[in-house]
Write a protein that holds these residues in place. Structure first.
Motif, mmCIF file in Angstrom:
data_model
loop_
_atom_site.group_PDB
_atom_site.id
_atom_site.type_symbol
_atom_site.label_atom_id
_atom_site.label_comp_id
_atom_site.label_asym_id
_atom_site.label_seq_id
_atom_site.Cartn_x
_atom_site.Cartn_y
_atom_site.Cartn_z
ATOM 1 N N ARG A 118 -2.857 -1.146 -4.101
ATOM 2 C CA ARG A 118 -3.740 -1.528 -2.860
ATOM 3 C C ARG A 118 -4.018 -3.195 -2.866
ATOM 4 N NH1 ARG A 118 -9.746 -1.489 -3.655
ATOM 5 N NH2 ARG A 118 -9.948 -1.550 -5.815
ATOM 6 N N GLU B 283 0.693 -1.145 0.171
ATOM 7 C CA GLU B 283 -0.017 0.110 0.134
ATOM 8 C C GLU B 283 1.007 1.178 0.001
ATOM 9 O OE1 GLU B 283 -0.149 -2.544 2.356
ATOM 10 O OE2 GLU B 283 -2.113 -3.200 2.080
ATOM 11 N N SER C 147 -1.212 4.202 -7.568
ATOM 12 C CA SER C 147 -1.777 3.631 -6.567
ATOM 13 C C SER C 147 -1.507 2.070 -6.474
ATOM 14 C CB SER C 147 -3.239 3.910 -6.615
ATOM 15 O OG SER C 147 -3.967 3.244 -7.488
#
Length: 193
Positions: free
Chosen positions: A79, A66, A77
């Motif tokens: 995740r 993360e 990003s």
């Protein structure tokens, strides 16, 4: 016109080289070549570098998925979608950049972790026709540090100019590896200093 293109090409290569030099060139080696596998052309990447941090510290940085977008260039990003034992499903979004080309990349990958020694990554879906990679961590007994080896085979799902593809991918890998090594070194220096 050709002279202008060559000048722009050289200028675009400078940031990756400067970043690699910022963490000492002797610590970072990157090799990219085009290969053919089962009639398909893809790129094979071998990269390595060393840090002062022990494998456990390196492992923590590499598996805190993360936080990757905080320091990996062009990764907007990252995740975790799910975690089941040593298997982690990760969604990544970023950008492939070269000269005037910008191409968004979205990947969902499976990371299989072998604690403190290896992470195998395989494509589930996304903007690559083929993507597999492996991170290996090797202790350096003489220094207490770690040698980090990244290897990959990839085939983008978008147009990559044949003549410039290896240069483009080498630049991306140099920036990524330099950022990873710099992050590990700075985190370790903060804890040990």
């Amino acid at each position: 016109m050709t002279r202008l293109f060559l000048c722009l090409l050289m200028l675009c290569a400078v940031p990756a080289t400067a970043l690699a030099q910022a963490i000492r060139l002797d610590k970072l080696k990157v090799d990219v070549k085009r290969i053919e596998v089962d009639g398909q052309r893809m790129y094979e990447v071998d990269a390595s570098g060393s840090v002062q941090a022990p494998p456990a510290s390196v492992w923590k940085t590499l598996t805190t998925y993360e936080r990757m977008s905080e320091f990996v260039p062009d990764l907007s990003s990252c995740r975790v979608l799910s975690r089941n034992g040593n298997e982690v499903i990760i969604e990544q979004q970023g950008m492939a950049r070269f000269l005037f080309m910008n191409h968004p990349i979205h990947l969902v990958v499976r990371a299989t972790e072998t604690p403190f020694t290896a992470i195998d990554i395989a494509l589930i879906s996304g903007d690559m026709r083929h993507y597999e990679s492996r991170w290996n961590l090797y202790p350096i007994p003489e220094t207490g540090g770690t040698r980090i080896v990244f290897s990959s085979r990839l085939m983008p799902g978008f147009y990559v100019p044949g003549m410039l593809g290896t240069t483009m991918i080498r630049g991306d890998i140099e920036r990524m590896m330099a950022a990873v090594l710099a992050r590990i070194d700075s985190q370790y220096a903060d804890k040990s200093g």
